[in-house]
Each structure stands twice: as structure tokens, then as C-alpha cells.
Design a protein around this motif. Structure first.
Motif, PDB file in Angstrom:
ATOM      1  N   SER A  96       0.919  -1.249  -0.040  1.00  0.00           N
ATOM      2  CA  SER A  96      -0.101  -0.167  -0.130  1.00  0.00           C
ATOM      3  C   SER A  96       0.612   1.281   0.097  1.00  0.00           C
ATOM      4  N   ALA A  97       1.801   1.461   0.685  1.00  0.00           N
ATOM      5  CA  ALA A  97       2.711   2.475   0.869  1.00  0.00           C
ATOM      6  C   ALA A  97       3.517   2.538  -0.437  1.00  0.00           C
ATOM      7  N   PHE A  98       3.932   1.305  -0.923  1.00  0.00           N
ATOM      8  CA  PHE A  98       4.942   1.223  -2.180  1.00  0.00           C
ATOM      9  C   PHE A  98       3.858   1.936  -3.123  1.00  0.00           C
ATOM     10  N   SER A  99       2.747   1.389  -3.405  1.00  0.00           N
ATOM     11  CA  SER A  99       1.796   1.834  -4.514  1.00  0.00           C
ATOM     12  C   SER A  99       1.474   3.727  -4.287  1.00  0.00           C
ATOM     13  N   LEU A 100       1.429   4.044  -3.252  1.00  0.00           N
ATOM     14  CA  LEU A 100       1.388   5.531  -3.047  1.00  0.00           C
ATOM     15  C   LEU A 100       2.576   6.307  -3.360  1.00  0.00           C
ATOM     16  N   VAL A 101       3.695   5.771  -3.115  1.00  0.00           N
ATOM     17  CA  VAL A 101       4.842   6.233  -3.826  1.00  0.00           C
ATOM     18  C   VAL A 101       5.048   6.056  -5.276  1.00  0.00           C
ATOM     19  N   TRP A 102       4.807   4.960  -5.664  1.00  0.00           N
ATOM     20  CA  TRP A 102       4.568   4.739  -7.289  1.00  0.00           C
ATOM     21  C   TRP A 102       3.739   5.676  -8.064  1.00  0.00           C
ATOM     22  N   ASP A 103       2.668   5.988  -7.589  1.00  0.00           N
ATOM     23  CA  ASP A 103       1.838   7.064  -7.962  1.00  0.00           C
ATOM     24  C   ASP A 103       2.425   8.512  -8.176  1.00  0.00           C
ATOM     25  N   LYS A 104       3.466   8.798  -7.247  1.00  0.00           N
ATOM     26  CA  LYS A 104       4.152  10.151  -7.189  1.00  0.00           C
ATOM     27  C   LYS A 104       5.782   9.850  -7.820  1.00  0.00           C
ATOM     28  N   ARG A 105       5.899   8.862  -8.586  1.00  0.00           N
ATOM     29  CA  ARG A 105       7.000   8.414  -8.986  1.00  0.00           C
ATOM     30  C   ARG A 105       7.816   9.591  -9.920  1.00  0.00           C
ATOM     31  N   GLN A 106       6.764  10.263 -10.830  1.00  0.00           N
ATOM     32  CA  GLN A 106       7.266  11.212 -11.690  1.00  0.00           C
ATOM     33  C   GLN A 106       7.856  12.576 -11.050  1.00  0.00           C
ATOM     34  N   GLU A 107       7.144  12.751 -10.008  1.00  0.00           N
ATOM     35  CA  GLU A 107       7.699  13.998  -8.845  1.00  0.00           C
ATOM     36  C   GLU A 107       8.918  13.715  -8.089  1.00  0.00           C
ATOM     37  N   LEU A 108       9.349  12.459  -8.007  1.00  0.00           N
ATOM     38  CA  LEU A 108      10.695  12.341  -7.419  1.00  0.00           C
ATOM     39  C   LEU A 108      11.932  12.800  -7.766  1.00  0.00           C
ATOM     40  N   ALA A 109      12.095  13.043  -9.182  1.00  0.00           N
ATOM     41  CA  ALA A 109      13.031  13.578  -9.716  1.00  0.00           C
ATOM     42  C   ALA A 109      13.073  15.244  -9.573  1.00  0.00           C
ATOM     43  N   SER A 118      10.989  18.370   4.312  1.00  0.00           N
ATOM     44  CA  SER A 118       9.495  18.173   3.993  1.00  0.00           C
ATOM     45  C   SER A 118       9.058  17.129   3.459  1.00  0.00           C
ATOM     46  N   GLY A 119       9.782  16.065   3.474  1.00  0.00           N
ATOM     47  CA  GLY A 119       9.256  14.677   3.096  1.00  0.00           C
ATOM     48  C   GLY A 119       8.311  14.119   4.285  1.00  0.00           C
ATOM     49  N   PHE A 120       8.557  14.454   5.232  1.00  0.00           N
ATOM     50  CA  PHE A 120       7.487  14.152   6.631  1.00  0.00           C
ATOM     51  C   PHE A 120       6.070  14.832   5.976  1.00  0.00           C
ATOM     52  N   ARG A 121       5.822  15.837   5.432  1.00  0.00           N
ATOM     53  CA  ARG A 121       4.745  16.232   4.771  1.00  0.00           C
ATOM     54  C   ARG A 121       4.235  15.735   3.567  1.00  0.00           C
ATOM     55  N   GLU A 122       5.153  15.514   2.714  1.00  0.00           N
ATOM     56  CA  GLU A 122       5.255  15.054   1.207  1.00  0.00           C
ATOM     57  C   GLU A 122       4.680  13.731   1.338  1.00  0.00           C
ATOM     58  N   TYR A 123       4.995  12.744   2.106  1.00  0.00           N
ATOM     59  CA  TYR A 123       5.012  11.331   2.431  1.00  0.00           C
ATOM     60  C   TYR A 123       4.173  11.093   3.675  1.00  0.00           C
ATOM     61  N   TRP A 124       3.367  11.699   4.160  1.00  0.00           N
ATOM     62  CA  TRP A 124       2.720  11.537   5.536  1.00  0.00           C
ATOM     63  C   TRP A 124       1.915  10.463   5.608  1.00  0.00           C
ATOM     64  N   ARG A 125       1.241  10.056   4.314  1.00  0.00           N
ATOM     65  CA  ARG A 125       0.405   9.067   4.160  1.00  0.00           C
ATOM     66  C   ARG A 125       1.349   7.535   4.193  1.00  0.00           C
ATOM     67  N   GLU A 126       2.422   7.606   3.398  1.00  0.00           N
ATOM     68  CA  GLU A 126       3.164   6.437   3.576  1.00  0.00           C
ATOM     69  C   GLU A 126       3.643   6.309   5.019  1.00  0.00           C
ATOM     70  N   LEU A 127       4.100   7.418   5.843  1.00  0.00           N
ATOM     71  CA  LEU A 127       4.575   7.306   7.032  1.00  0.00           C
ATOM     72  C   LEU A 127       3.739   6.733   7.934  1.00  0.00           C
ATOM     73  N   THR A 128       2.356   7.273   7.981  1.00  0.00           N
ATOM     74  CA  THR A 128       1.490   7.044   8.686  1.00  0.00           C
ATOM     75  C   THR A 128       1.159   5.497   8.652  1.00  0.00           C
ATOM     76  N   ILE A 129       0.952   4.908   7.290  1.00  0.00           N
ATOM     77  CA  ILE A 129       0.643   3.189   7.089  1.00  0.00           C
ATOM     78  C   ILE A 129       1.799   2.511   7.812  1.00  0.00           C
ATOM     79  N   LEU A 130       3.153   2.820   7.551  1.00  0.00           N
ATOM     80  CA  LEU A 130       4.041   1.895   8.165  1.00  0.00           C
ATOM     81  C   LEU A 130       4.188   2.026   9.698  1.00  0.00           C
ATOM     82  N   PHE A 131       3.820   3.289  10.182  1.00  0.00           N
ATOM     83  CA  PHE A 131       3.807   3.572  11.462  1.00  0.00           C
ATOM     84  C   PHE A 131       2.827   2.520  12.457  1.00  0.00           C
ATOM     85  N   PHE A 132       1.677   2.347  11.916  1.00  0.00           N
ATOM     86  CA  PHE A 132       0.438   1.522  12.468  1.00  0.00           C
ATOM     87  C   PHE A 132       0.919  -0.063  12.142  1.00  0.00           C
ATOM     88  N   LEU A 133       1.952  -0.096  11.338  1.00  0.00           N
ATOM     89  CA  LEU A 133       1.947  -1.574  10.925  1.00  0.00           C
ATOM     90  C   LEU A 133       2.571  -2.377  12.490  1.00  0.00           C
TER      91      LEU A 133
END
Length: 287
Positions: free
Chosen positions: A52-65, A116-131
């Protein structure tokens, strides 16, 4: 003519390929370590959360560069990931396996976008926190064994059984069970709490009351289902069937109750999605 420095940190960390490769590598290492511990339930849960976290990052992969990070944040992120890799190579404990995905996500976010990544990736961080983080830190502080034993005793009493409660022991005339931390249902409650957070992140619903009731219902479902599991164990112990007690206590039978909890929570989530979906207006046929 100047040759681009492909070995520079800035070029390395701005490459979406390497960032996705690092994320995939961290995920693979964590899942492999859990697989070798033969923890099927946590392996399935971890796989779901990681994907789930990986899919969220994958959706934003074009913005990583396009994202940048300061040298300090990049260095700190690299040190965090190096610590995760080092700890993972030295017989990690179950507690470490619970918190390492979140720590890995922090390091990865620092490399990808700086602080600023804590704000950009708060969804991914939240998911893995509650794991696994809530379980690791709350488990030593909370013991609901007595509450679980009382609830199981109440179910048996309402069903007409001759049951008594002696502290943590649910006793029937010819046998009973002792409820301890391992079978109190707390672990399952943490797992279902994590699933509720995962559901709310992946399927955001409108309304504050829904954000409150979803994790509450998740915890209650896990508690109630485990209470009936304790009732079954007490009945089997009273009937002097040790093989059946073992099957439903630590064998494959315990996974069946976990599946029941997940299925019931899945039905509840489906109901909440249906409630949140506006009705479609069908065009009336022209006269």
C-alpha cells in the motif's frame, strides 16, 4: 565540454529509479526476515502495508526527480537506512521488525525530499507507523487479560454454562483456561487497528465521526471475536480434548479467528464506503 558527474549525491538522490529501488530493497529485506521467523499473520499484514505504501510512492514517482533535499537531510537519511540494514543483519528481534518499516520510511523520506518529506509522504509514514509501532510501545504498558477473561465468562454465563472466574482463569466444572497476555486478544486488536488506519488512508471518507468510529469498531470486532475464541477453548478444555485446544490456541485454528475478524471488519468497511458514496442519478427516459 563538461562531463556530468553521475556519482554526485545530488544526481543519485534525485533519480526516481534509485529511490524506488531503495524502497523496494527495504521492503524485500523486511519481508524476508519475517518469512524466516514463520510468522504467517504478520507476514501477510506486512506485505499488505508495504504494498500500500509502495503504491502511493509509485503514483508519485514522476515527482521524485523534481524534489530536492538538503545535504544534512540526505546524510541523516542515509545514516538511518544504514542503521536499519546493520540491525537487520544481526538477528533482529520481533520488536525491531515492528518498528523498522517506519524507521526505514523516515530515512527514505529524508533522502527523497529532505525534512519536507514528512509532509510529502505523511500517508506512507502513517501506514508504516501503524504496522507495528503502537504494538511495540503500548504492549508492555497495557494488560487486558482480566477484561478478556470477564467477557468470556459473561458469554458462558449467558449461555447457561456453570462457569466461574478466578482472576484470569475461566473455569468450567471439569476444566478451563487461563487468559494471559498472549491470548488476551491485544495483538489482534493492534493488527485490526492498523488495518483501520490503512483503510482510512487508502479510502478517505468524509466526516470526523467516521474517522473515529472506524478504528473503534476495528478494535471492538477483534476483542469480541477473541472473546468467543476463549469461550471455545474453555469448552474444549472442559471436554478434555487437548488436541483441539492446541489447534484453536496456537495451531491453524487461531488463524481462522483472525480471518473472521478481518472478514467482519471488511464487511464494515464496505458498508462505510457504500454510505459515503453518493447515489447516482439515473436519467429518466424522455416522453
Amino acid at each position: 565540454m563538461n562531463t556530468p558527474n553521475f556519482l554526485s549525491i545530488q544526481s543519485w538522490k534525485q533519480s526516481e529509479f534509485w529511490l524506488m529501488a531503495i524502497a523496494g530493497g527495504l521492503m524485500s529485506i523486511h519481508l524476508t526476515l519475517i518469512y524466516h521467523r514463520n510468522n504467517v499473520s504478520f507476514l501477510a499484514l506486512s506485505l499488505m502495508f508495504w504494498l500500500s505504501a509502495f503504491s502511493l510512492v509509485w503514483d508519485k514517482r514522476q515527482e521524485l526527480a523534481k524534489q530536492t533535499s538538503s545535504p544534512l537531510a540526505t546524510l541523516l537519511g542515509m545514516l538511518i537506512i544504514a542503521m536499519v540494514l546493520l540491525k537487520s543483519a544481526t538477528r533482529p528481534t520481533s520488536n525491531w521488525l515492528g518498528v523498522s518499516p517506519f524507521i526505514s520510511a523516515i530515512g527514505w523520506s529524508l533522502i527523497a525530499s529532505g525534512f519536507s518529506g514528512f509532509r510529502e509522504y505523511w500517508r506512507e509514514l502513517t501506514i508504516l507507523f501503524f504496522l507495528g509501532v503502537p504494538k511495540v510501545f503500548i504492549w508492555p504498558l497495557v494488560d487486558i487479560s482480566g477484561i478478556t477473561a470477564k467477557f468470556a465468562t459473561l458469554i458462558l454465563w449467558y449461555s447457561g454454562a456453570d462457569v466461574s472466574l478466578d482472576q484470569f482463569n475461566v473455569m468450567l466444572p471439569d476444566g478451563g483456561v487461563s487468559v494471559n497476555m498472549g491470548c488476551s486478544g491485544l495483538e489482534g486488536m493492534f493488527y485490526l487497528l492498523g488495518l483501520s488506519v490503512l483503510f482510512m488512508v487508502m479510502f478517505p471518507l468524509e466526516g470526523l465521526w467516521k474517522k473515529i468510529i472506524i478504528p473503534v469498531v476495528a478494535v471492538l470486532i477483534s476483542f469480541v471475536v477473541n472473546g468467543f475464541r476463549i469461550v471455545l477453548l474453555a469448552v474444549l478444555a472442559n471436554a478434555h480434548k487437548p488436541a483441539a485446544v492446541y489447534y484453536w490456541h496456537v495451531g491453524e485454528g487461531s488463524l481462522i479467528f483472525s480471518m473472521i475478524s478481518v472478514a467482519l471488519f471488511g464487511c464494515f468497511c464496505w458498508f462505510m464506503i457504500k454510505q459515503d458514496t453518493p447515489p447516482t442519478n439515473q436519467d429518466t427516459p424522455s416522453q
